[in-house]
Design a protein around this motif. Structure first.
Motif, PDB file in Angstrom:
ATOM      1  N   GLU A 196     -10.483 -54.164   8.534  1.00  0.00           N
ATOM      2  CA  GLU A 196     -11.578 -55.042   8.135  1.00  0.00           C
ATOM      3  C   GLU A 196     -12.753 -54.243   7.571  1.00  0.00           C
ATOM      4  N   ILE A 197     -13.038 -53.100   8.156  1.00  0.00           N
ATOM      5  CA  ILE A 197     -14.127 -52.249   7.671  1.00  0.00           C
ATOM      6  C   ILE A 197     -13.811 -51.729   6.276  1.00  0.00           C
ATOM      7  N   PHE A 198     -12.599 -51.237   6.065  1.00  0.00           N
ATOM      8  CA  PHE A 198     -12.222 -50.730   4.745  1.00  0.00           C
ATOM      9  C   PHE A 198     -12.373 -51.822   3.688  1.00  0.00           C
ATOM     10  N   LYS A 199     -11.967 -53.037   4.020  1.00  0.00           N
ATOM     11  CA  LYS A 199     -12.096 -54.152   3.086  1.00  0.00           C
ATOM     12  C   LYS A 199     -13.561 -54.421   2.764  1.00  0.00           C
ATOM     13  N   ALA A 200     -14.387 -54.475   3.806  1.00  0.00           N
ATOM     14  CA  ALA A 200     -15.808 -54.796   3.618  1.00  0.00           C
ATOM     15  C   ALA A 200     -16.535 -53.720   2.827  1.00  0.00           C
ATOM     16  N   LEU A 201     -16.102 -52.482   2.991  1.00  0.00           N
ATOM     17  CA  LEU A 201     -16.775 -51.358   2.343  1.00  0.00           C
ATOM     18  C   LEU A 201     -16.406 -51.217   0.872  1.00  0.00           C
ATOM     19  N   GLY A 202     -15.378 -51.929   0.439  1.00  0.00           N
ATOM     20  CA  GLY A 202     -15.031 -51.902  -0.979  1.00  0.00           C
ATOM     21  C   GLY A 202     -13.755 -51.171  -1.319  1.00  0.00           C
ATOM     22  N   MET A 203     -12.915 -50.882  -0.333  1.00  0.00           N
ATOM     23  CA  MET A 203     -11.631 -50.268  -0.647  1.00  0.00           C
ATOM     24  C   MET A 203     -10.768 -51.275  -1.393  1.00  0.00           C
ATOM     25  N   ASP A 204     -10.144 -50.812  -2.474  1.00  0.00           N
ATOM     26  CA  ASP A 204      -9.258 -51.679  -3.248  1.00  0.00           C
ATOM     27  C   ASP A 204      -7.916 -51.750  -2.526  1.00  0.00           C
ATOM     28  N   ILE A 205      -7.821 -52.626  -1.546  1.00  0.00           N
ATOM     29  CA  ILE A 205      -6.623 -52.658  -0.698  1.00  0.00           C
ATOM     30  C   ILE A 205      -5.421 -53.277  -1.395  1.00  0.00           C
ATOM     31  N   SER A 206      -5.616 -53.807  -2.616  1.00  0.00           N
ATOM     32  CA  SER A 206      -4.471 -54.308  -3.367  1.00  0.00           C
ATOM     33  C   SER A 206      -3.532 -53.175  -3.762  1.00  0.00           C
ATOM     34  N   LYS A 207      -4.033 -51.946  -3.728  1.00  0.00           N
ATOM     35  CA  LYS A 207      -3.235 -50.776  -4.110  1.00  0.00           C
ATOM     36  C   LYS A 207      -2.922 -49.891  -2.911  1.00  0.00           C
ATOM     37  N   VAL A 208      -3.132 -50.431  -1.705  1.00  0.00           N
ATOM     38  CA  VAL A 208      -2.952 -49.660  -0.482  1.00  0.00           C
ATOM     39  C   VAL A 208      -1.972 -50.379   0.429  1.00  0.00           C
ATOM     40  N   GLN A 209      -1.086 -49.621   1.066  1.00  0.00           N
ATOM     41  CA  GLN A 209      -0.201 -50.164   2.091  1.00  0.00           C
ATOM     42  C   GLN A 209      -0.692 -49.701   3.457  1.00  0.00           C
ATOM     43  N   PHE A 210      -0.916 -50.651   4.356  1.00  0.00           N
ATOM     44  CA  PHE A 210      -1.215 -50.326   5.746  1.00  0.00           C
ATOM     45  C   PHE A 210       0.081 -50.511   6.528  1.00  0.00           C
ATOM     46  N   LEU A 211       0.675 -49.422   6.962  1.00  0.00           N
ATOM     47  CA  LEU A 211       1.935 -49.463   7.690  1.00  0.00           C
ATOM     48  C   LEU A 211       1.692 -49.080   9.143  1.00  0.00           C
ATOM     49  N   TRP A 212       2.127 -49.932  10.056  1.00  0.00           N
ATOM     50  CA  TRP A 212       1.961 -49.682  11.482  1.00  0.00           C
ATOM     51  C   TRP A 212       3.126 -48.832  11.978  1.00  0.00           C
ATOM     52  N   ALA A 213       2.799 -47.722  12.602  1.00  0.00           N
ATOM     53  CA  ALA A 213       3.835 -46.782  13.040  1.00  0.00           C
ATOM     54  C   ALA A 213       4.865 -47.461  13.937  1.00  0.00           C
ATOM     55  N   SER A 214       4.416 -48.265  14.890  1.00  0.00           N
ATOM     56  CA  SER A 214       5.351 -48.899  15.825  1.00  0.00           C
ATOM     57  C   SER A 214       6.349 -49.799  15.099  1.00  0.00           C
ATOM     58  N   GLU A 215       5.916 -50.506  14.064  1.00  0.00           N
ATOM     59  CA  GLU A 215       6.798 -51.405  13.327  1.00  0.00           C
ATOM     60  C   GLU A 215       7.764 -50.636  12.424  1.00  0.00           C
ATOM     61  N   GLU A 216       7.222 -49.686  11.662  1.00  0.00           N
ATOM     62  CA  GLU A 216       8.054 -48.971  10.681  1.00  0.00           C
ATOM     63  C   GLU A 216       9.087 -48.087  11.355  1.00  0.00           C
ATOM     64  N   ILE A 217       8.708 -47.452  12.447  1.00  0.00           N
ATOM     65  CA  ILE A 217       9.656 -46.587  13.156  1.00  0.00           C
ATOM     66  C   ILE A 217      10.791 -47.423  13.734  1.00  0.00           C
ATOM     67  N   ASN A 218      10.473 -48.593  14.279  1.00  0.00           N
ATOM     68  CA  ASN A 218      11.523 -49.453  14.837  1.00  0.00           C
ATOM     69  C   ASN A 218      12.466 -49.982  13.753  1.00  0.00           C
ATOM     70  N   LYS A 219      11.946 -50.192  12.540  1.00  0.00           N
ATOM     71  CA  LYS A 219      12.785 -50.678  11.443  1.00  0.00           C
ATOM     72  C   LYS A 219      13.841 -49.657  11.039  1.00  0.00           C
ATOM     73  N   ARG A 220      13.483 -48.376  11.077  1.00  0.00           N
ATOM     74  CA  ARG A 220      14.387 -47.305  10.627  1.00  0.00           C
ATOM     75  C   ARG A 220      14.454 -46.237  11.708  1.00  0.00           C
ATOM     76  N   SER A 221      14.730 -46.677  12.917  1.00  0.00           N
ATOM     77  CA  SER A 221      14.637 -45.787  14.080  1.00  0.00           C
ATOM     78  C   SER A 221      15.605 -44.609  14.005  1.00  0.00           C
ATOM     79  N   HIS A 222      16.819 -44.848  13.555  1.00  0.00           N
ATOM     80  CA  HIS A 222      17.795 -43.750  13.513  1.00  0.00           C
ATOM     81  C   HIS A 222      17.314 -42.650  12.557  1.00  0.00           C
ATOM     82  N   GLU A 223      16.835 -43.066  11.392  1.00  0.00           N
ATOM     83  CA  GLU A 223      16.335 -42.102  10.412  1.00  0.00           C
ATOM     84  C   GLU A 223      15.140 -41.322  10.955  1.00  0.00           C
ATOM     85  N   TYR A 224      14.231 -42.046  11.598  1.00  0.00           N
ATOM     86  CA  TYR A 224      12.996 -41.413  12.072  1.00  0.00           C
ATOM     87  C   TYR A 224      13.268 -40.418  13.193  1.00  0.00           C
ATOM     88  N   TRP A 225      13.978 -40.863  14.229  1.00  0.00           N
ATOM     89  CA  TRP A 225      14.163 -39.986  15.385  1.00  0.00           C
ATOM     90  C   TRP A 225      15.090 -38.815  15.084  1.00  0.00           C
TER      91      TRP A 225
END
Length: 451
Positions: A196-225
């Motif tokens: 929310e802070i990044f958005k308010a401060l003017g970051m162009d989040i249309s060109k940014v991906q916010f990836l949550w470690a817990s979600e992404e690691i679980n999606k490709r757990s074998h590759e990650y671990w």
């Protein structure tokens, strides 16, 4: 934010081109890329300036596309598609690569390695995918101004040049580091507050991906671990222990074993996400260098893996004397992103600001790395009895006058507080008027910050 280069390349050469035809060709090349140059004249330059003005009006506080003070009069504007199109065109490719390199390099206090960054930029026209940059953050409490403003400056600069940017929201890492008592729900609430802070401060989040470690690691757990295990297998314990400072801790026999796991995981993130450039603070250097060492070991074993380029930005000190780093556990050591006008004024008034000394002076560092890159200038407004108002558009100019005593600490503090409040106003407004953000902040303020 960074201060690399003399600023003579590109537009400085224009001054030596007397033929109007050549000048117009150069102006056209810059305009195609969305760059405004003070040397260019005629309708092309005017069009570029008009376009730049429109971009600034539309985006509001998004000033991260401005090249550092080393390149006065040269600005980057436009979207990723325009930037990439310029680099794949026939117009002035040498100028494009040089300007783009200087713009990106100026973000970092250190670059490992500069020749690799040049080569990466020169390969743009042959790439099927855009350059991928990344940073990660532990959601661990309120965000201080350097974490917000420096990141917005860097991200908007990189995305305006056509690069992709990934934010790795390191919720599992914060849990490993026992932030907020290891409570994952609280950690994730803080992660949402950061966004929310990044958005308010003017970051162009249309060109940014916010990836949550817990979600992404679980999606490709074998590759990650598998990657984490391979890094652990190829790295000595003493080398891993040197990396534990990224957690804000020193390795010792009493340190949690989570530090070993944390370091191997952070190194794995870089390859898991397919990163070309690690754009982080210099405090993350050891782990990023470990990633380069791992890539080299992989290459020697016959498996191809490119080394990530490390572009490390400057770390701002705390507001107190001899405080090397801001600390979230010491509220007066930093300005927070949603601090009130009164809180900002009070903290800056009490801040360390020795006269005629710029080294280790937090007030001067705030001006150099936050105000000048974000606002483009630092205005010193004085009472008539104290002398005329002064506008500084470059760090060198301000530094010289401060060291000579022409610029007084009292004038610095008063006007720094005013500039910071101007920068923070969109954030305050967002957390006051947006109900979701308002509730989120109220919740965060109740959390107990743990180290």
């Amino acid at each position: 934010m960074g201060h690399g280069g003399s600023g003579s390349d590109g537009y400085g050469e224009c001054r030596h081109i007397k033929a109007r035809k050549l000048t117009m060709i150069f102006a056209t090349a810059l305009a195609v890329f969305g760059i405004e140059s003070s040397c260019c004249v005629g309708p092309v330059a005017s069009s570029s300036r008009e376009k730049a003005s429109n971009v600034r009006t539309k985006v509001g506080f998004l000033r991260g596309g401005t090249i550092s003070r080393s390149f006065d009069g040269l600005n980057i504007h436009g979207n990723s598609t325009q930037a990439r199109a310029k680099l794949t065109g026939d117009v002035s490719d040498n100028f494009a690569h040089k300007d783009l390199y200087q713009s990106i390099r100026s973000l970092g206090e250190e670059c490992v390695q500069e020749n690799e960054l040049r080569a990466l930029i020169e390969s743009l026209s042959n790439r099927s995918k855009p350059i991928r940059c990344y940073d990660g953050f532990e959601p661990s409490g309120r965000m201080h101004i350097a974490q917000g403003v420096q990141k917005v400056i860097a991200v908007n600069r990189l995305t305006s040049c056509g690069f992709d940017f990934i934010f790795w929201v390191a919720d599992w890492f914060a849990q490993l580091n026992n932030k907020l008592g290891g409570d994952l729900k609280k950690i994730q609430a803080v992660g949402r507050y950061y966004i929310e802070i990044f958005k308010a401060l003017g970051m162009d989040i249309s060109k940014v991906q916010f990836l949550w470690a817990s979600e992404e690691i679980n999606k490709r757990s074998h590759e990650y671990w598998s990657l984490v295990m391979d890094i652990a297998r190829r790295t000595t314990l003493s080398r891993i222990n040197r990396c534990q400072t990224v957690m804000g801790r020193n390795a010792s026999g009493e340190s949690p074993a989570a530090g070993v796991m944390y370091s191997c995981m952070q190194c794995a993130d870089i390859f898991f996400l397919g990163v070309d450039i690690c754009q982080m603070g210099v405090d993350q250097r050891k782990i990023n260098m470990l990633a380069r060492e791992y890539a080299q070991a992989i290459d020697k074993s016959g498996r191809r893996s490119h080394k990530p380029i490390i572009l490390s930005h400057h770390m701002l000190p705390g507001l107190k004397a001899n405080q090397e780093k801001m600390s979230k556990s010491i509220p007066d050591s930093a300005i927070y992103m949603e601090d009130s006008i009164h809180e900002v004024n009070t903290k800056i008034k009490r801040a360390y600001c020795p006269p005629k000394v710029t080294e280790g002076n937090p007030c001067l560092e705030y001006i150099r790395y936050l105000v000048l890159p974000m606002l483009g200038k630092f205005i010193v407004a004085r009472r008539p009895a104290d002398g005329p108002n002064t506008t500084y558009s470059s760090w060198g100019e301000l530094e010289k006058e401060y060291i000579s005593g022409k610029l007084h600490p009292g004038d610095v503090k008063t006007n720094l507080a005013r500039a910071l409040n101007e920068m923070l106003e969109p954030v305050r407004t967002h957390f006051t008027k947006d109900e979701y953000a308002k509730d989120l902040l109220a919740k965060i303020k109740k959390f107990k910050i743990t180290r």
